[in-house]
Design an enzyme around this catalytic site. Structure first.
Site, PDB file in Angstrom:
ATOM      1  N   ASP A   1       4.036  33.226  -2.470  1.00  0.00           N
ATOM      2  CA  ASP A   1       5.280  33.539  -1.734  1.00  0.00           C
ATOM      3  C   ASP A   1       6.191  34.422  -2.583  1.00  0.00           C
ATOM      4  O   ASP A   1       6.798  35.374  -2.100  1.00  0.00           O
ATOM      5  CB  ASP A   1       6.058  32.250  -1.428  1.00  0.00           C
ATOM      6  CG  ASP A   1       5.532  31.541  -0.192  1.00  0.00           C
ATOM      7  OD1 ASP A   1       4.717  32.139   0.531  1.00  0.00           O
ATOM      8  OD2 ASP A   1       5.928  30.378   0.024  1.00  0.00           O
TER       9      ASP A   1
ATOM     10  N   GLU B   1      -3.296  38.976  -2.000  1.00  0.00           N
ATOM     11  CA  GLU B   1      -2.093  38.112  -1.927  1.00  0.00           C
ATOM     12  C   GLU B   1      -1.625  37.896  -0.493  1.00  0.00           C
ATOM     13  O   GLU B   1      -0.433  37.899  -0.206  1.00  0.00           O
ATOM     14  CB  GLU B   1      -0.984  38.651  -2.834  1.00  0.00           C
ATOM     15  CG  GLU B   1      -1.346  38.457  -4.291  1.00  0.00           C
ATOM     16  CD  GLU B   1      -0.324  38.969  -5.267  1.00  0.00           C
ATOM     17  OE1 GLU B   1       0.870  38.835  -5.004  1.00  0.00           O
ATOM     18  OE2 GLU B   1      -0.742  39.520  -6.305  1.00  0.00           O
TER      19      GLU B   1
HETATM   20  C1  FAD Z   1      -8.015  44.179  -5.346  1.00  0.00           C
HETATM   21  C2  FAD Z   1      -8.031  42.711  -5.085  1.00  0.00           C
HETATM   22  C3  FAD Z   1      -7.582  41.835  -6.063  1.00  0.00           C
HETATM   23  C4  FAD Z   1      -7.631  40.466  -5.850  1.00  0.00           C
HETATM   24  N1  FAD Z   1      -7.222  39.626  -6.851  1.00  0.00           N
HETATM   25  C5  FAD Z   1      -7.297  38.284  -6.663  1.00  0.00           C
HETATM   26  C6  FAD Z   1      -6.927  37.393  -7.721  1.00  0.00           C
HETATM   27  O1  FAD Z   1      -6.546  37.814  -8.813  1.00  0.00           O
HETATM   28  N2  FAD Z   1      -7.017  36.061  -7.492  1.00  0.00           N
HETATM   29  C7  FAD Z   1      -7.439  35.542  -6.312  1.00  0.00           C
HETATM   30  O2  FAD Z   1      -7.479  34.334  -6.168  1.00  0.00           O
HETATM   31  N3  FAD Z   1      -7.810  36.371  -5.285  1.00  0.00           N
HETATM   32  C8  FAD Z   1      -7.746  37.718  -5.438  1.00  0.00           C
HETATM   33  N4  FAD Z   1      -8.135  38.573  -4.427  1.00  0.00           N
HETATM   34  C9  FAD Z   1      -8.655  38.009  -3.191  1.00  0.00           C
HETATM   35  C10 FAD Z   1      -7.655  38.113  -2.038  1.00  0.00           C
HETATM   36  O3  FAD Z   1      -6.602  37.225  -2.234  1.00  0.00           O
HETATM   37  C11 FAD Z   1      -8.441  37.867  -0.743  1.00  0.00           C
HETATM   38  O4  FAD Z   1      -9.291  38.987  -0.571  1.00  0.00           O
HETATM   39  C12 FAD Z   1      -7.524  37.709   0.452  1.00  0.00           C
HETATM   40  O5  FAD Z   1      -6.831  36.477   0.401  1.00  0.00           O
HETATM   41  C13 FAD Z   1      -8.311  37.776   1.766  1.00  0.00           C
HETATM   42  O6  FAD Z   1      -9.386  36.887   1.722  1.00  0.00           O
HETATM   43  P1  FAD Z   1     -10.845  37.422   2.096  1.00  0.00           P
HETATM   44  O7  FAD Z   1     -11.105  38.677   1.383  1.00  0.00           O
HETATM   45  O8  FAD Z   1     -11.784  36.285   1.904  1.00  0.00           O
HETATM   46  O9  FAD Z   1     -10.766  37.784   3.633  1.00  0.00           O
HETATM   47  P2  FAD Z   1     -10.819  36.717   4.838  1.00  0.00           P
HETATM   48  O10 FAD Z   1      -9.927  35.557   4.548  1.00  0.00           O
HETATM   49  O11 FAD Z   1     -12.230  36.452   5.190  1.00  0.00           O
HETATM   50  O12 FAD Z   1     -10.159  37.579   5.995  1.00  0.00           O
HETATM   51  C14 FAD Z   1     -10.916  38.519   6.750  1.00  0.00           C
HETATM   52  C15 FAD Z   1     -10.055  39.057   7.882  1.00  0.00           C
HETATM   53  O13 FAD Z   1      -9.607  37.968   8.682  1.00  0.00           O
HETATM   54  C16 FAD Z   1      -8.211  38.065   8.859  1.00  0.00           C
HETATM   55  N5  FAD Z   1      -7.568  36.761   8.966  1.00  0.00           N
HETATM   56  C17 FAD Z   1      -7.680  35.716   8.117  1.00  0.00           C
HETATM   57  N6  FAD Z   1      -6.848  34.705   8.492  1.00  0.00           N
HETATM   58  C18 FAD Z   1      -6.209  35.143   9.594  1.00  0.00           C
HETATM   59  C19 FAD Z   1      -5.213  34.569  10.443  1.00  0.00           C
HETATM   60  N7  FAD Z   1      -4.703  33.351  10.206  1.00  0.00           N
HETATM   61  N8  FAD Z   1      -4.803  35.287  11.501  1.00  0.00           N
HETATM   62  C20 FAD Z   1      -5.311  36.528  11.748  1.00  0.00           C
HETATM   63  N9  FAD Z   1      -6.241  37.124  10.972  1.00  0.00           N
HETATM   64  C21 FAD Z   1      -6.677  36.437   9.912  1.00  0.00           C
HETATM   65  C22 FAD Z   1      -7.730  38.741   7.578  1.00  0.00           C
HETATM   66  O14 FAD Z   1      -6.469  39.342   7.780  1.00  0.00           O
HETATM   67  C23 FAD Z   1      -8.798  39.764   7.352  1.00  0.00           C
HETATM   68  O15 FAD Z   1      -8.536  40.909   8.111  1.00  0.00           O
HETATM   69  C24 FAD Z   1      -8.100  39.954  -4.613  1.00  0.00           C
HETATM   70  C25 FAD Z   1      -8.528  40.843  -3.627  1.00  0.00           C
HETATM   71  C26 FAD Z   1      -8.511  42.205  -3.844  1.00  0.00           C
HETATM   72  C27 FAD Z   1      -8.989  43.129  -2.773  1.00  0.00           C
END
Ligand code: FAD
Length: 393
Positions: free
Chosen positions: A245, A369
């Site tokens: 947050d 995030e």
């Molecule tokens: C460059 C980069 C750095 C990162 N660094 C870190 C880090 O240091 N530590 C860490 O813990 N993580 C890190 N992450 C991970 C990041 O936090 C996740 O990629 C992010 O939370 C999304 O999760 P996911 O990729 O599994 O996508 P998913 O959760 O699978 O989401 C896929 C799609 O579904 C959509 N979606 C999901 N929930 C909903 C909802 N409730 N309503 C509508 N649509 C939804 C999303 O918007 C997205 O379009 C990093 C990611 C990147 C790209």
């Protein structure tokens, strides 16, 4: 609205508003000077891991990370630093942001011993941190985390994995959220401090479209002492949520830095590019594009400033407004960078040109995030069904 000619690292008109104080304006001026002088150190050449560590040490030596150990929270300052570093280079912002993200749970929830042991090195940039929440099957849905932490007579044993972790492979210490109670669910999650040299901890680097130190983590019977616990048992979900947050608005600030750079480069190009007997910038549709970009820069800067001001003043609205700032500023920056590429034409698509790099670098900000859709869900959840949220607050 500031004129299109007045853009630079910061919008001095917005900095002059009462949302900021004199020490923020002084900080902004010092940041601009320091970034100009240290461009060689900050701009990534070579492997991103080496760049991140180099930048971290330079930031620490210059005192830009000192607040991690000493000063009270100042999110307007944190946003200004991210904006300035992102204006210079993606990896410069990355190095600063991940270190601040990793240190924040230790600052807020660590014991005196944990803070004494870790924060001075993090503030000096000699000890690198990471914040590991996401898993391959649990990104947006943090409550679905499965990394298992089993209690033993004298500590814990971790088994499972983490995914997409920034600073994986270069971090000295990871703040890890693991499951200690029944799942799926938010209540059974707990935070741990895991040294990088813990036997059984393995890193698999993941190459991204914008190179950075990032990878997956595997925990294979990682034995931790009882003192590895960060905060209270079962307190992992609130720790993750509070940190995210708070940091969301800072992602908006970084987006602003990328967007201003794209705007300035596109403006310079449009002003000098011959077109139809004049310059590209003379064309009304091109000017309209710059007007749209200008409005987006203003709204992003104001929304970031509002949420940072709110958190600095203890407002209960900061979490929703942090989501508003992140959603708007990252989406706006994506549109600004895309418009800037359009202004450059084919020249904007040349591999490793500034425009091509910005186009790749800006993309991840709408995902990490909390994706844009997650921000929409946070904002929507705060709107009561029967009143406007302004009437309700
Ligand atoms: C460059 C980069 C750095 C990162 N660094 C870190 C880090 O240091 N530590 C860490 O813990 N993580 C890190 N992450 C991970 C990041 O936090 C996740 O990629 C992010 O939370 C999304 O999760 P996911 O990729 O599994 O996508 P998913 O959760 O699978 O989401 C896929 C799609 O579904 C959509 N979606 C999901 N929930 C909903 C909802 N409730 N309503 C509508 N649509 C939804 C999303 O918007 C997205 O379009 C990093 C990611 C990147 C790209």
């Amino acid at each position: 609205m500031a004129t299109a000619t007045s853009r630079s690292t910061f919008d001095t008109g917005i900095l002059a508003l009462p949302l900021y104080e004199d020490h923020h304006r002084e900080l902004a001026a010092r940041l601009v000077t320091w970034c100009d002088r240290h461009r060689d150190v900050l701009v990534g050449t070579g492997p991103p891991e080496a760049t991140c560590l180099r930048v971290l040490r330079a930031l620490g030596a210059a005192g830009w990370l000192a607040f991690l150990d000493r000063r009270p929270d100042d999110y307007r300052a944190l946003c200004l630093v991210r904006e300035a570093l992102a204006h210079v280079d993606d990896l410069a912002d990355h190095a600063f942001a991940i270190q601040a993200l990793a240190a924040t749970p230790i600052r807020r929830f660590g014991t005196d011993e944990q803070r004494r042991r870790l924060l001075p090195g993090m503030a000096e940039g000699t000890l690198c941190g990471a914040f590991a929440v996401s898993e391959e099957a649990a990104g947006s849905d943090v409550a679905a985390l499965t990394l298992d932490a089993r209690e033993t007579t004298d500590g814990w044993v971790l088994n499972g994995g983490k995914a997409w972790i920034a600073n994986a492979g270069i971090a000295d210490v990871y703040t890890v959220i693991a499951r200690t109670g029944p799942g799926p669910g938010a209540f059974g999650l707990t935070a741990f401090l895991v040294p990088a040299d813990t036997p059984g901890l393995h890193v698999e680097p993941v190459p991204m479209i914008a190179p950075r130190a990032l990878g997956h983590l595997a925990f294979d019977d990682c034995v931790l002492p009882a003192e590895a616990l960060l905060g209270r048992r079962g307190g992992g979900f609130p720790i993750a949520m509070e940190v995210l947050d708070r940091f969301r608005m800072t992602v908006g600030a970084a987006a602003l830095g990328f967007a201003r750079r794209a705007f300035d480069a596109a403006l310079a190009r449009a002003r000098e590019r011959p077109m139809l007997g004049g310059k590209l910038f003379d064309l009304p549709t091109v000017r309209a594009t710059f007007a749209d970009m200008d409005v987006r820069l203003d709204t992003s800067a104001l929304l970031v400033a509002r949420s940072a001001w709110e958190i600095d003043h203890g407002s209960p609205h900061y979490a929703r407004h942090s989501a508003v700032a992140k959603l708007h500023a990252t989406e706006a920056a994506q549109q600004i960078v895309d418009s800037a590429v359009q202004v450059f034409g084919a020249a904007g698509l040349v591999r490793d040109s500034l425009m091509e790099r910005l186009y790749r670098q800006i993309r991840s900000l709408r995902i990490y995030e909390g994706s844009s859709e997650v921000q929409q869900a946070v904002i929507a959840a705060a709107i009561p069904a029967d009143r406007t949220h302004r009437e309700a607050s």
